[in-house]
Write an enzyme that holds these catalytic residues in place. Structure first.
Site, PDB file in Angstrom:
ATOM      1  N   ASP A  49       0.838  -1.206   0.000  1.00 39.24           N
ATOM      2  CA  ASP A  49       0.000   0.000   0.000  1.00 39.24           C
ATOM      3  C   ASP A  49       0.873   1.256   0.000  1.00 39.24           C
ATOM      4  OD1 ASP A  49      -2.661   1.441   0.500  1.00 39.24           O
ATOM      5  OD2 ASP A  49      -1.484   2.077   2.217  1.00 39.24           O
ATOM      6  N   GLU A 121      -1.694  -5.781  -3.478  1.00 38.74           N
ATOM      7  CA  GLU A 121      -0.808  -4.943  -2.665  1.00 38.74           C
ATOM      8  C   GLU A 121       0.304  -5.772  -2.029  1.00 38.74           C
ATOM      9  OE1 GLU A 121      -3.684  -1.271  -1.222  1.00 38.74           O
ATOM     10  OE2 GLU A 121      -3.588  -3.088   0.010  1.00 38.74           O
TER      11      GLU A 121
END
Length: 227
Positions: A49, A121
């Site tokens: 992220d 992610e």
């Protein structure tokens, strides 16, 4: 059976820490059903992220003509949102490498946007930690960069950012998102979120993830405020 490591080798990369990629592809449901010391991909998701945030911010900053900060914020939120990451995961074929628990697999977890987005992610996080930022950037430039200037479909419209920008003109207003209700089975919960402006509920949204429910609540609030 093909793995993420094979995918990377086909792209010209040479993975070093093999275990890192297996961890990136291990959902918590799989880890829970197997040995207790098996790590799931949640920590790598956290790293990925952060990589996506810095990559997208840099890509947006370098656009010509230059965008103002508010527009950059909106486009970044649309580009790295759950639905976009899930679709990229499917497009790139990474979802095939995901290790799911038996129950999660049977309930359709391999096509669930929230799981696919988290997995994407985590994979980016693993690539960054093993091969460095330039390797992660090369992949994101190829697959994600075209999405920055592409027209955004309805499911990636960032109503939360739009609402935030709309009420910023009144510094006295505060926005809060609250969980109003959670229903359904534990493996497929449904969340009802409310968006409150100065303790007044301006919109509600229901979805299988809190993020999506918040977006729906913000959309309803925008519809009321824009009248």
């Amino acid at each position: 059976m093909k793995t993420l490591i094979d995918w990377l080798k086909e792209k010209g990369f040479e993975p070093n820490n093999i275990q890192l990629y297996y961890e990136a592809c291990t959902h918590s449901s799989y880890a829970n059903e197997h040995q207790s010391n098996l790590d799931d991909n949640e920590r790598l998701e956290f790293v990925g992220d952060a990589v996506l945030q810095i990559w997208s911010a840099t890509a947006l900053y370098n656009l010509v003509p230059a965008l103002h900060e508010g527009k950059m914020t909106t486009i970044r939120a649309q580009t790295v949102c759950e639905s976009t990451l899930a679709k990229l995961n499917q497009q790139m074929g990474w979802y095939e490498f995901l290790r799911l628990g038996v129950g999660e697999e049977k309930s359709g977890g391999r096509s669930r946007p929230s799981i696919l987005a988290d997995h994407f992610e985590a994979c980016i996080g693993a690539i960054y930690l093993d091969l460095g930022y330039q390797a992660a950037k090369k992949i994101l430039d190829e697959y994600m960069k075209p999405l920055i200037t592409a027209k955004k479909p309805e499911d990636v419209t960032d109503y939360k950012t739009q609402l935030q920008e709309y009420v910023q003109t009144d510094n006295k207003c505060t926005i809060q998102y609250r969980l109003l209700k959670e229903s359904g089975p534990s493996n497929a919960p449904v969340f009802t979120m409310g968006v409150f402006l100065d303790e007044i509920c301006m919109g509600q949204g229901e979805s299988t993830t809190k993020k999506k429910a918040e977006q729906k609540a913000a959309k309803e609030a925008m519809r009321k405020l824009a009248v």
